[in-house]
Design an enzyme around this catalytic site. Structure first.
Site, short mmCIF file in Angstrom:
data_model
loop_
_atom_site.label_atom_id
_atom_site.label_comp_id
_atom_site.label_asym_id
_atom_site.label_seq_id
_atom_site.Cartn_x
_atom_site.Cartn_y
_atom_site.Cartn_z
N ALA A 280 0.98 -1.02 -0.19
CA ALA A 280 -0.01 -0.06 0.12
C ALA A 280 0.79 1.07 -0.14
CB ALA A 280 -0.88 -0.11 1.31
N GLY B 203 0.46 -5.06 0.80
CA GLY B 203 -0.61 -5.17 -0.17
C GLY B 203 -0.19 -5.66 -1.63
N GLU C 25 -0.60 -9.26 -1.15
CA GLU C 25 -1.90 -9.68 -0.83
C GLU C 25 -2.77 -9.39 -1.99
OE1 GLU C 25 -1.88 -6.21 2.47
OE2 GLU C 25 -3.41 -7.97 3.31
N GLU D 168 4.43 -5.05 6.94
CA GLU D 168 3.61 -4.23 7.57
C GLU D 168 4.15 -4.32 9.04
OE1 GLU D 168 2.39 -6.52 5.46
OE2 GLU D 168 0.65 -5.72 4.38
N1 CO8 Z 1 4.66 3.32 -0.38
C1 CO8 Z 1 4.96 4.40 -1.12
N2 CO8 Z 1 6.21 4.66 -1.65
C2 CO8 Z 1 6.97 3.56 -1.89
C3 CO8 Z 1 6.47 2.26 -1.48
C4 CO8 Z 1 5.30 2.09 -0.65
N3 CO8 Z 1 4.99 1.00 -0.17
N4 CO8 Z 1 7.52 1.49 -1.55
C5 CO8 Z 1 8.61 2.12 -2.41
N5 CO8 Z 1 8.10 3.31 -2.48
C6 CO8 Z 1 8.77 4.43 -3.15
C7 CO8 Z 1 9.96 4.79 -2.32
O1 CO8 Z 1 9.71 5.81 -1.33
C8 CO8 Z 1 11.01 5.50 -3.47
O2 CO8 Z 1 10.57 6.78 -3.83
P1 CO8 Z 1 11.44 8.19 -3.54
O3 CO8 Z 1 12.42 7.87 -4.45
O4 CO8 Z 1 10.49 9.19 -3.87
O5 CO8 Z 1 11.80 8.14 -2.21
C9 CO8 Z 1 10.32 4.51 -4.44
O6 CO8 Z 1 9.40 3.91 -4.29
C10 CO8 Z 1 11.52 3.53 -4.63
O7 CO8 Z 1 11.83 2.91 -3.67
P2 CO8 Z 1 13.35 2.76 -3.04
O8 CO8 Z 1 14.24 3.83 -3.25
O9 CO8 Z 1 12.91 2.19 -1.30
O10 CO8 Z 1 13.79 1.38 -3.70
P3 CO8 Z 1 14.73 0.23 -3.13
O11 CO8 Z 1 15.10 -0.62 -4.17
O12 CO8 Z 1 15.74 0.83 -2.37
O13 CO8 Z 1 14.06 -0.49 -2.00
C11 CO8 Z 1 11.85 -1.71 -1.21
C12 CO8 Z 1 12.76 -1.49 -2.30
C13 CO8 Z 1 12.65 -2.76 -0.29
C14 CO8 Z 1 10.72 -2.54 -1.85
C15 CO8 Z 1 11.53 -0.58 -0.41
O14 CO8 Z 1 11.03 0.46 -1.45
C16 CO8 Z 1 10.46 -0.69 0.68
O15 CO8 Z 1 10.80 -1.47 1.55
N6 CO8 Z 1 9.20 -0.27 0.40
C17 CO8 Z 1 8.18 -0.59 1.11
C18 CO8 Z 1 7.74 -1.94 1.44
C19 CO8 Z 1 6.60 -1.83 2.57
O16 CO8 Z 1 6.76 -1.57 3.67
N7 CO8 Z 1 5.41 -2.34 2.17
C20 CO8 Z 1 4.27 -2.34 2.89
C21 CO8 Z 1 3.27 -1.18 2.93
S1 CO8 Z 1 1.84 -1.40 4.35
C22 CO8 Z 1 0.90 -2.40 3.42
O17 CO8 Z 1 1.03 -2.51 2.40
C23 CO8 Z 1 -0.46 -2.65 4.01
C24 CO8 Z 1 -1.35 -3.32 3.03
C25 CO8 Z 1 -2.91 -3.23 3.59
C26 CO8 Z 1 -3.51 -1.81 3.57
C27 CO8 Z 1 -4.68 -1.64 2.76
C28 CO8 Z 1 -5.05 -0.04 2.72
C29 CO8 Z 1 -4.61 0.80 2.25
#
Ligand code: CO8
Length: 258
Positions: A66, A109, A112, A132
């Protein structure tokens, strides 16, 4: 198909492809993307020319969860009001086969969403996980429910409680994915698999999915009754007559999807 900004939608034969397309956020599922995916899937579900729907992302990410930036400052009341959950229920109710084609990150998500699909075809570069717990939240669009049903409680609980990321090989051995293929073969294999499924009789595909779904929703007796009724009802379709005639005549069936 409606105009979309966060996804690309293509039709090739009887297969419809939904490609998540927010590269700047690794395809994070924001509210707009959710609305576009769900509206598109519902429209494709109603279209007799579509036999199967593929959901895919980029090489680097199926979807990284998400959109954390969108929800970070929300209160519980605001989250309830925004309803990020109901539309995904509608996606999971699509009657036709939905195939997730996963390369790179399928996290939170994104994982999911893959679990809402019927078949998960994964690249050997795929990575799955529920991060999460490390954000102070939990999976919210079916993760806890579907992963327990998919792999059983102990394996599921470890993934949800630790947030540990697993690679494609481990996901395969846990039974999370249908099949893993080398990254270089993913597109061709996805095309082949989706075309194969979409070429089958549409009434039979819809009946099969309804019966499979019943295995998750109902007790054994009720599920067996539903399966028997779905099987029986197919005997009023043209495709059942064609499929069985083709067998007797030792030729390939030509389904008309009715
Ligand atoms: N949300 C928003 N932005 C994101 C997300 C995300 N989940 N994942 C990546 N991005 C963005 C980064 O912020 C970055 O943007 P910017 O350059 O502007 O900072 C861009 O995408 C590229 O990402 P990274 O630079 O972090 O790329 P890396 O290759 O270094 O890392 C990862 C890749 C490991 C995937 C890392 O991006 C990461 O950890 N992302 C988050 C993963 C995460 O925690 N996901 C769970 C989110 S919570 C959730 O999913 C709940 C679901 C149920 C909710 C339903 C209702 C909404």
């Amino acid at each position: 198909v409606p105009e979309t900004e966060t996804i690309r939608v293509e039709r090739r034969g009887r297969v419809a492809w939904i490609t998540l397309d927010r590269p700047e956020a690794l395809n994070a599922l924001n509210a707009q993307l959710m609305r576009e995916v769900v509206a598109t899937a519902k429209e494709l579900d109603a279209d007799d020319g579509v036999g199967a729907i593929v959901v895919t992302g980029s090489e680097k990410a199926f979807a990284a969860g998400a959109d954390i930036k969108e929800m970070a400052d929300k209160s519980a009341a605001e989250m309830r009001e925004a309803d990020h959950f109901g539309p995904w229920l509608e996606f999971a109710r699509v009657r036709k086969p939905v195939i997730a084609v996963v390369s790179g990150y399928a996290l939170g998500g994104g994982f999911e969403l893959a679990l809402m699909c019927d078949v998960i075809l994964a690249s050997d570069t795929a990575q799955f996980g529920f991060p999460e717990i490390g954000l102070g939240v939990i999976p919210g669009i079916g993760g806890t429910q579907r992963i327990v049903r998919a792999i059983g409680y102990p394996k599921a609980a470890e993934l949800v409680l630790t947030g540990r990321r697993i690679d494609a090989a481990e996901a395969d051995s846990l039974g999370i994915v249908s099949r893993v293929v080398p990254a270089a073969e993913l597109q061709a294999e996805a095309e082949r698999l989706a075309t194969e499924i979409a070429g089958r009789s549409l009434p039979a595909l819809v009946a099969a999915k309804a019966a499979l779904d019943a295995a998750l929703e109902t007790g054994l007796e009720a599920g067996l009754a539903l399966e028997a009724e779905q099987f029986t009802a197919l005997f009023d379709t043209e495709d059942q007559k064609e499929g069985m005639a083709a067998f007797r005549e030792k030729r390939q069936p030509e389904f008309r999807h009715r």
